[in-house]
Design an enzyme around this catalytic site. Structure first.
Site, PDB file in Angstrom:
ATOM      1  N   GLY A   1     -15.495   3.668   3.640  1.00 47.34           N
ATOM      2  CA  GLY A   1     -14.314   4.453   3.290  1.00 47.34           C
ATOM      3  C   GLY A   1     -13.594   3.947   2.060  1.00 47.34           C
ATOM      4  N   GLN A   2     -14.237   3.085   1.274  1.00 40.12           N
ATOM      5  CA  GLN A   2     -13.602   2.596   0.041  1.00 40.12           C
ATOM      6  C   GLN A   2     -13.228   3.768  -0.856  1.00 40.12           C
ATOM      7  OE1 GLN A   2     -15.998  -0.120  -2.319  1.00 40.12           O
ATOM      8  NE2 GLN A   2     -14.321  -0.548  -3.756  1.00 40.12           N
TER       9      GLN A   2
ATOM     10  N   HIS B   1     -10.269  -5.075  -3.651  1.00 40.02           N
ATOM     11  CA  HIS B   1      -8.954  -5.369  -3.070  1.00 40.02           C
ATOM     12  C   HIS B   1      -9.104  -5.794  -1.623  1.00 40.02           C
ATOM     13  CE1 HIS B   1      -9.808  -1.055  -2.601  1.00 40.02           C
ATOM     14  NE2 HIS B   1      -9.170  -1.117  -1.444  1.00 40.02           N
TER      15      HIS B   1
ATOM     16  N   ASN C   1     -13.088  -3.169   2.085  1.00 41.21           N
ATOM     17  CA  ASN C   1     -14.056  -2.082   2.190  1.00 41.21           C
ATOM     18  C   ASN C   1     -15.029  -2.167   1.024  1.00 41.21           C
ATOM     19  OD1 ASN C   1     -13.029  -0.801   4.545  1.00 41.21           O
ATOM     20  ND2 ASN C   1     -11.343   0.021   3.330  1.00 41.21           N
TER      21      ASN C   1
ATOM     22  N   ASP D   1       0.853  -1.192   0.000  1.00 43.81           N
ATOM     23  CA  ASP D   1       0.000   0.000   0.000  1.00 43.81           C
ATOM     24  C   ASP D   1       0.891   1.245   0.000  1.00 43.81           C
ATOM     25  OD1 ASP D   1      -3.217   0.569   1.013  1.00 43.81           O
ATOM     26  OD2 ASP D   1      -1.777   2.212   1.117  1.00 43.81           O
ATOM     27  N   ILE D   2       0.515   2.226  -0.796  1.00 48.42           N
ATOM     28  CA  ILE D   2       1.323   3.445  -0.940  1.00 48.42           C
ATOM     29  C   ILE D   2       1.310   4.293   0.337  1.00 48.42           C
ATOM     30  CG2 ILE D   2      -0.425   5.084  -1.844  1.00 48.42           C
ATOM     31  CD1 ILE D   2       1.575   5.647  -4.164  1.00 48.42           C
TER      32      ILE D   2
ATOM     33  N   HIS E   1      -7.134  -5.864   1.943  1.00 51.24           N
ATOM     34  CA  HIS E   1      -6.003  -5.340   2.704  1.00 51.24           C
ATOM     35  C   HIS E   1      -5.459  -6.459   3.589  1.00 51.24           C
ATOM     36  CE1 HIS E   1      -6.920  -0.915   2.164  1.00 51.24           C
ATOM     37  NE2 HIS E   1      -8.124  -1.419   1.889  1.00 51.24           N
TER      38      HIS E   1
HETATM   39  P1  5GP Z   1      -9.736   1.466   0.225  1.00 49.10           P
HETATM   40  O1  5GP Z   1     -10.009   2.591   1.167  1.00 49.10           O
HETATM   41  O2  5GP Z   1     -10.321   1.718  -1.152  1.00 49.10           O
HETATM   42  O3  5GP Z   1     -10.141   0.140   0.794  1.00 49.10           O
HETATM   43  O4  5GP Z   1      -8.177   1.395   0.103  1.00 49.10           O
HETATM   44  C1  5GP Z   1      -7.453   1.872  -0.983  1.00 49.10           C
HETATM   45  C2  5GP Z   1      -5.986   1.766  -0.612  1.00 49.10           C
HETATM   46  O5  5GP Z   1      -5.224   1.925  -1.779  1.00 49.10           O
HETATM   47  C3  5GP Z   1      -5.543   2.843   0.383  1.00 49.10           C
HETATM   48  O6  5GP Z   1      -5.013   2.204   1.540  1.00 49.10           O
HETATM   49  C4  5GP Z   1      -4.484   3.623  -0.390  1.00 49.10           C
HETATM   50  O7  5GP Z   1      -3.385   4.021   0.410  1.00 49.10           O
HETATM   51  C5  5GP Z   1      -4.065   2.653  -1.471  1.00 49.10           C
HETATM   52  N1  5GP Z   1      -3.658   3.279  -2.723  1.00 49.10           N
HETATM   53  C6  5GP Z   1      -4.298   4.275  -3.395  1.00 49.10           C
HETATM   54  N2  5GP Z   1      -3.653   4.560  -4.540  1.00 49.10           N
HETATM   55  C7  5GP Z   1      -2.576   3.723  -4.595  1.00 49.10           C
HETATM   56  C8  5GP Z   1      -1.532   3.557  -5.556  1.00 49.10           C
HETATM   57  O8  5GP Z   1      -1.451   4.205  -6.602  1.00 49.10           O
HETATM   58  N3  5GP Z   1      -0.599   2.599  -5.270  1.00 49.10           N
HETATM   59  C9  5GP Z   1      -0.646   1.854  -4.135  1.00 49.10           C
HETATM   60  N4  5GP Z   1       0.332   0.952  -3.945  1.00 49.10           N
HETATM   61  N5  5GP Z   1      -1.627   1.971  -3.217  1.00 49.10           N
HETATM   62  C10 5GP Z   1      -2.575   2.904  -3.440  1.00 49.10           C
END
Ligand code: 5GP
Ligand code: ZN
Length: 111
Positions: free
Chosen positions: A91-92, A98, A85, A28-29, A100
């Site tokens: 909070g998606q 995906h 999520n 995760d970034i 986590h």
């Molecule tokens: P969500 O909130 O949708 O479940 O999580 C999305 C996750 O993707 C977040 O934890 C965010 O830090 C990660 N993320 C968003 N953009 C990028 C990206 O370009 N590269 C990577 N490696 N992670 C990302």
């Protein structure tokens, strides 16, 4: 095309930790734990709620990949959390399914 599809295509870089024909996992970034990996199907599915009888195996496949990565990162004994999520209240932020994988510290939030 969504950002995770761009990562799958190689249009955007990622710190890859696992790949096979159908799945990709990368760091995760913006990590929320010392180990924070995202596991995705290469096929674009927007939501967990889009998963149906036909493709429900994807969830099991991702869980097995999470277990394997947890072993690779040495957190299979200390424990880890998997999280998906779905939709606004969760909070998606990225609308490509995906999972986590979080570990390497004690989780404070308990659902
Ligand atoms: P969500 O909130 O949708 O479940 O999580 C999305 C996750 O993707 C977040 O934890 C965010 O830090 C990660 N993320 C968003 N953009 C990028 C990206 O370009 N590269 C990577 N490696 N992670 C990302
Ligand atoms: Zn996508």
């Amino acid at each position: 095309m969504c950002i995770f599809c761009k990562i799958v295509n190689g249009d955007l870089p990622c710190d890859k930790v696992y790949e096979d024909e159908k799945y990709l996992a990368f760091k995760d970034i913006n990590p929320k734990a010392p180990i924070h990996i995202l596991i995705i199907p290469k096929e674009h599915i927007s939501y967990l709620s889009d998963v149906d009888e036909e493709n429900k195996h994807i969830i099991g496949d991702m869980a097995l990949i999470a277990n394997k990565i947890a072993e690779d990162f040495g957190i299979h004994k200390t424990g880890y959390r998997i999280l998906i999520n779905n939709g606004p209240d969760s909070g998606q932020e990225v609308f490509h399914l995906h999972m986590h994988l979080l570990g390497g510290k004690k989780m404070v939030f308990t659902a």
